[in-house]
Design a protein around this motif. Structure first.
Motif: not given
Length: 239
Positions: A106-108, A110, A188
């Motif tokens: 839930q993190d671009s 990452k 991202s």
């Protein structure tokens, strides 16, 4: 090279900036490269951000790939179990892993690291397995004759012989990682060279700045490759 570039610039009526114009923009981009304001990030900050993501993904991938590769190369049962999985996953496009990473973390940023991690596995794993699987029989016989423990065999025979192949895999992996990070950052967003190229290319930016980014990406990629080439020669088994 400069003449060809200048010719292309003339043919495209300066849609592709000339070397001189690109040099002027390069000096502009390199002005205050470490500026780190909320509204503006210098080119060095973008570069370091990209390198950090590459370093994390590459490092984690290497930590996983090297032991699995050595185990695959030295154990036929493990090879039969894992090789089909490797052959299925290895051809998958790097960009296909980004949505999966995004769903997991839930993190671009990452998700970009996850994509690099996956892509770095295969060259290192395959080369480590090749090195471990081709240890000369004479080396194995000598280790048995001297009663080497598993650990001693690993440190004195298997690892030294496999090391040049492992470094070859690492060299290929870092090249893949550096290519993939640009595409990952385009997807991202955030700080990084990939996002810099995206903004300049699709938000009415400067073609000259895109060329500057391409040159920087190429130079850094070449430097990374030279570092691993040096390691390859330094740790040659024959040496």
């Amino acid at each position: 090279m400069g003449g060809i570039w200048h010719g292309i610039s003339l043919l495209t009526k300066n849609e592709i900036p000339s070397p001189g114009d690109t040099w002027m923009v390069f000096k502009e981009v390199m002005n205050q490269p470490f500026q780190n304001d909320p509204d503006y990030k210098g080119i060095a900050i973008k570069l370091l951000s990209s390198l950090a993501r590459v370093g994390i993904g590459f490092g984690l991938g290497s930590l996983v790939a090297i032991p699995i590769g050595l185990l695959m190369g030295s154990n036929k049962i493990v090879t039969k179990m894992t090789n089909p999985i490797v052959q299925i996953l290895r051809p998958v496009s790097p960009l296909a892993w980004f949505p999966l990473g995004l769903a997991i973390f839930q993190d671009s940023p990452k998700a970009s690291v996850f994509m690099i991690f996956i892509c770095c596995l295969w060259p290192t794993l395959i080369n480590a397995a090749f090195g471990a699987g081709n240890v000369p029989q004479d080396h194995k016989n000598v280790s048995r004759a001297f009663g080497f423990s598993t650990w001693k065999y690993f440190t004195k025979v298997l690892l030294p012989y496999s090391l040049p192949h492992i470094i070859t895999g690492l060299r290929l992996s870092i090249g893949v990682a550096w290519m993939v990070i640009v595409a990952g950052e385009m997807l991202s967003g955030g700080t990084g060279l990939g996002n810099f190229v995206w903004e300049e290319g699709f938000n009415g930016g400067s073609t000259a700045k895109i060329l500057v980014a391409i040159i920087i990406i190429g130079l850094v990629g070449s430097l990374l490759d030279k570092c691993f080439t040096w390691l390859q020669r330094r740790f040659s088994y024959a040496a």
